[in-house]
Design an enzyme around this catalytic site. Structure first.
Site, mmCIF file in Angstrom:
data_model
loop_
_atom_site.group_PDB
_atom_site.id
_atom_site.type_symbol
_atom_site.label_atom_id
_atom_site.label_comp_id
_atom_site.label_asym_id
_atom_site.label_seq_id
_atom_site.Cartn_x
_atom_site.Cartn_y
_atom_site.Cartn_z
ATOM 1 N N GLY A 1 14.403 7.747 19.886
ATOM 2 C CA GLY A 1 13.309 8.109 20.778
ATOM 3 C C GLY A 1 11.964 8.143 20.099
ATOM 4 N N HIS B 1 0.173 -4.749 4.806
ATOM 5 C CA HIS B 1 1.519 -4.420 5.281
ATOM 6 C C HIS B 1 1.521 -3.092 6.038
ATOM 7 C CE1 HIS B 1 3.853 -7.222 2.362
ATOM 8 N NE2 HIS B 1 3.855 -7.707 3.595
ATOM 9 N N ASP C 1 3.400 -0.563 5.917
ATOM 10 C CA ASP C 1 3.581 0.685 5.162
ATOM 11 C C ASP C 1 2.308 1.073 4.410
ATOM 12 O OD1 ASP C 1 4.211 -1.649 3.653
ATOM 13 O OD2 ASP C 1 5.188 -0.442 2.109
ATOM 14 N N ASP D 1 3.574 0.549 -8.459
ATOM 15 C CA ASP D 1 4.605 0.233 -7.451
ATOM 16 C C ASP D 1 6.025 0.254 -8.042
ATOM 17 O OD1 ASP D 1 6.087 -0.933 -5.366
ATOM 18 O OD2 ASP D 1 5.244 -2.948 -5.664
ATOM 19 N N HIS E 1 14.985 -16.417 0.183
ATOM 20 C CA HIS E 1 13.982 -15.356 0.209
ATOM 21 C C HIS E 1 13.746 -14.873 -1.214
ATOM 22 C CE1 HIS E 1 11.847 -11.684 1.105
ATOM 23 N NE2 HIS E 1 12.738 -11.006 0.426
ATOM 24 N N HIS F 1 7.880 -7.818 -4.737
ATOM 25 C CA HIS F 1 7.599 -6.705 -5.651
ATOM 26 C C HIS F 1 8.043 -7.023 -7.079
ATOM 27 C CE1 HIS F 1 6.548 -3.876 -2.394
ATOM 28 N NE2 HIS F 1 7.438 -4.576 -1.697
HETATM 29 ZN ZN LIG Z 1 4.410 -1.471 0.489
HETATM 30 ZN ZN LIG Z 2 3.352 -4.745 0.687
#
Ligand SMILES: [Zn+2]
Ligand SMILES: [Zn+2]
Length: 556
Positions: free
Chosen positions: A46, A73, A75, A193, A364, A368
């Site tokens: 929901g 992106h 995020d 990252d 693919h 990162h």
């Molecule tokens: Zn990210």
């Molecule tokens: Zn990204």
């Protein structure tokens, strides 16, 4: 806070996957790096998206000067509509990032009031006491930057998302030189990252998928469906280039996919020769071996183009025996079930399905950095403090260990989590308490995205105010038949029953079922989502209320 101290406060993304957001504060000035979202886990029925709790920023609203974005992106930018609604501050980002932001804000009716400022790699911008220096990096998206932020106590570097791709498809190189120069001058802190810290070696260049794509185009005897993230500009470009080479027309299915392609074309990242694109409605006007379909839905999202095509419920995208379907993306943990279900359906349609199965050449590659690239940047930057970001706790921990093993390159390694206040001054760094953090769930069904309250309170409030509706449907597992009239249980939600509400609600469920194929009915995730959406629409329309709707499928 005392003057002469730098506070860095991660508001999301440390110890969790997604909703990256970090406040950087010097006295009465705050800048925010990224404002991302997180896609809800399956248990959060929901709820459409999850964004960081920005209480810390709201408590200091008169001090927040800007939001600076590393790349486009979700995020990293997905929380913007929510944040800007609460706190309308200028937004800085690269050209491509801002193009995504514009679309997003436009959708929410926020664009007219937004102040967007373009930044370019290597062009410094002053905001309050900070000088921001965007540094070009490579990633799965284009026009991505790391940020060097000059503060009164030293330079901090936030890598954003990156990998070190020596041969990026757009030829915009990773600016290793600038990282090295900062390393020579001295860097107070590096925030890096952590997404791929568990992977040894180097992440392959985006160019590595070209061989596989070439092979697919050469081998496909009938229609070729390619699914990738709509933001995978490198991948879309590759598909378009090869389609042109192999004389296939291209249809783009899915709104985000066509918007993204349009932006990339406008900004010169891809070139689309005249006559290459066709409308999805024209797919069947061309011989099957002359068509390529770019379609959204690599993560098995129940209502996406690919999910619908997989169960033969897409108006234009029909998958037939001997067609080839390619999922050119990573299988995001948590989505395995949904993705493999889609793949099963595709195989059942008789299609050849190509997905990431660790075979070579890869269909693919990740965006990162793997361990060796992470070490390379640490070596170049040689920070006094190293703080892993963008990762779940175990990834942050592994990243911290990796950095700690690099004696000579790093002063101190700090494990921080969302909400920690990291305080820097001339004496060094310490944790100086906690900021209020958390997750805010948003139900995108509302006009401008309705905020559904903090998670814990949310369900309770939702239930007490709007109640809960449980449609219970019994489906015969073998035949896909609905074996009885759906039962609808309601708690804390009592619409006027005299106007036939219940009957109509049952009919809505039945109608949804009738309009679904047996395959769809055999897919609990998909059919539940369909029922939830239809019922939500009906209840909102007839009662103006938004109860929590949780379909229950009994397979008998
Ligand atoms: Zn990210
Ligand atoms: Zn990204």
């Amino acid at each position: 806070m005392p003057a002469g101290k730098l506070h860095i406060v991660p508001l999301g993304g440390l110890g969790e996957f997604g909703m990256n957001c970090m406040a950087v504060r010097w006295a009465d000035d705050i800048i925010v790096i990224d404002a991302g979202l997180m896609f809800p886990e399956v248990e959060l029925l929901g709820v459409d998206i999850v964004v960081p709790d920005i209480s810390y920023l709201l408590e200091n609203r008169d001090k927040v000067r800007a939001i600076v974005l590393t790349h486009g992106h979700e995020d990293h930018i997905g929380g913007l509509p929510y944040v800007l609604t609460e706190l309308n501050v200028p937004v800085y980002g690269t050209e491509f990032t801002l193009a995504y932001v514009e679309n997003k804000l436009e959708e929410h009716g926020l664009l007219d009031d937004a102040a967007l400022h373009e930044i370019r790699p290597n062009e410094r911008v002053e905001i309050g006491p900070f000088t921001i220096h965007p540094i070009q990096v490579t990633h799965s998206l284009v026009d991505c930057v790391a940020l060097a932020v000059h503060t009164p106590v030293g330079v901090i570097i936030h890598t954003g998302d990156f990998k070190v791709d020596p041969t990026p498809t757009d030829n915009k190189l990773f600016d290793l030189h600038t990282f090295a120069e900062y390393g020579k001058e001295g860097v107070l802190a590096l925030f890096q990252d952590s997404t791929n810290v568990e992977r040894p070696g180097y992440t392959p260049s985006e160019r590595a998928v070209r061989r596989k794509f070439d092979e697919m185009f050469a081998m496909a005897e009938r229609r070729l469906f390619i699914s990738c993230f709509s933001s995978s500009i490198h991948r879309i470009k590759l598909a378009l280039d090869l389609a042109y080479e192999y004389k296939r027309k291209v249809a783009i299915v899915g709104r985000s996919m066509s918007e993204s392609t349009e932006i990339a074309e406008d900004l010169g990242y891809i070139e689309i020769p005249d006559g290459l694109l066709i409308h999805p409605g024209q797919i069947r006007e061309f011989p099957p071996d002359k068509v390529c379909v770019l379609i959204s839905g690599t993560q098995g999202e129940p209502m996406s183009g690919l999910s619908r095509a997989a169960v033969d419920n897409h108006k234009h995208a029909k998958i037939e025996p001997e067609d080839t379907v390619v999922l050119s993306s990573r299988i995001i943990p948590g989505n395995e079930k949904a993705i493999y279900r889609v793949i099963d359906h595709l195989f059942r349609r008789g299609a050849h399905v190509i997905y990431e199965d660790n075979s070579s050449p890869p269909v693919h590659v990740s965006g990162h950095a793997s361990q060796e690239e992470l070490k390379l940047i640490i070596n170049l930057v040689k920070p006094r403090y190293f703080i892993p970001i963008h990762g779940e706790y175990r990834q942050l921990k592994r990243h911290a260990e990796l950095a700690a093993s690099m004696h000579g390159a790093v002063g101190h390694v700090v494990m921080a989590e969302t909400g920690d206040i990291l305080e820097f001054d001339e004496l060094g760094m310490r944790k100086a308490g906690r900021a209020t953090v958390g997750r805010v769930c948003i139900d995108a069904g509302g006009a401008a995205g309705e905020i559904v309250e903090e998670l814990v309170i949310r369900d309770r409030r939702h239930l007490s105010e709007d109640g809960i509706v449980l449609p219970i449907i019994a489906i015969n597992k073998l035949t896909g038949q609905v074996t009885a009239v759906p039962e609808i249980v309601m708690r804390g939600f009592a619409p006027a029953t005299e106007n036939g509400f219940m009957d109509e609600a049952r009919q809505t469920v039945l109608r949804t079922l009738e309009e679904s194929s047996n395959e769809e009915k055999g897919d609990p995730g998909l059919i539940k989502e369909k029922i939830r959406q239809e019922l939500k629409r009906y209840i909102a329309k007839s009662t103006q209320r938004r109860p929590l709707i949780m379909p229950v499928i009994l397979e008998i």
